[in-house]
Scaffold this active site. Structure first.
Site, PDB file in Angstrom:
ATOM      1  CB  CYS A   1     -89.188  47.021  25.547  1.00  0.00           C
ATOM      2  SG  CYS A   1     -88.580  45.496  26.634  1.00  0.00           S
TER       3      CYS A   1
ATOM      4  CB  CYS B   1     -86.801  48.101  27.783  1.00  0.00           C
ATOM      5  SG  CYS B   1     -86.513  46.929  26.658  1.00  0.00           S
TER       6      CYS B   1
END
Length: 262
Positions: free
Chosen positions: A26, A29
């Site tokens: 991600c 993230c």
């Protein structure tokens, strides 16, 4: 496999725990993670950061309905009290934390607000006096002092305090208005169809019997909805809000009050 119950739920009874649900693939993230870690280090133990890899902990992710990442949830006393999804820049995240992190002083003030409506003022006099000596300049403490005066029957003193205090937070602005409404109730001269019910409510307040106050206010709502700009309705709502929706009296009388409005 992580022990979520121990690392998050149990720990959140000691300090707030910020949980970062993330995954290695991600991109957002990877942007958010170092910001969270930096702020957690700066917090110096005031709150804890726990990272949950959703690829490795799918059951935990499912339990907390994680549908997009990064997903951040703030736990306090075992419950999620705030959350967001997606990445945030540092300045915005600081604002979010400032808004949602529990404040021990505020929690203490809120507890005393409810206690002042449940027990005789003398029973918690020392707690309120100590708090006032330590934090007299805080608007929240001044509002507590206003309720303290109302409970002792010092209506004019309470009204003077309320005119001078200017809270910034919307929750406390609303609380100020609720206190002004109660001061209005206690200083009014009951007339008309609801005269007896309102007089009884005033007497019940002096005795510290909040259940009777609510009973009589609901009776007044049914007898004369329009008295003094709907004062019985406004005063009932003020008491409900100050006690909190989870309070037994609010749960007991909410439906009867709602029915009285129609």
């Amino acid at each position: 496999m992580m022990d979520f119950a121990k690392e998050v739920i149990a720990r959140s009874h000691e300090v707030p725990v910020l949980v970062d649900f993330w995954a290695p693939w991600c991109g957002p993230c990877q942007f958010l993670a170092p910001v969270l870690e930096k702020l957690a280090a700066e917090a110096q133990g005031q709150w804890a950061l726990v990272k949950v890899n959703t690829d490795e902990e799918p059951e935990i992710a499912a339990q907390y309905h994680i549908r997009g990442i990064p997903a951040v949830k703030l736990f306090h006393r075992g419950e999620v009290i705030a959350e967001f999804t997606g990445a945030m820049p540092e300045f915005q995240l600081k604002q979010w934390l400032a808004k949602h992190l529990p404040d021990p002083l505020r929690e203490r003030i809120e507890a005393l607000f409810v206690q002042l409506l449940e027990v005789a003022p003398a029973d918690i006099a020392k707690s309120i006096e100590d708090l006032y000596q330590q934090q007299a300049s805080k608007a929240e403490v001044q509002l507590l002092q206003a309720l303290w005066q109302l409970r002792q029957g010092n209506i004019q003193e309470a009204q003077s305090l309320l005119q001078e205090v200017h809270p910034q937070d919307m929750q406390w602005i609303e609380r100020k208005q609720h206190l002004l409404t109660l001061a209005e109730l206690l200083s009014c001269t009951p007339t008309g169809a609801a005269q007896n019910a309102l007089a009884n409510a005033q007497q019940a307040w002096k005795k510290g019997n909040m259940e009777q106050v609510i009973e009589q206010l609901i009776q007044a709502v049914m007898l004369d909805k329009r008295f003094q700009d709907e004062l019985p309705r406004r005063a009932t709502i003020a008491l409900f809000q100050l006690l909190g929706e989870s309070h037994p009296l609010v749960k007991q009388y909410r439906r009867r009050f709602d029915m009285a409005l129609y």
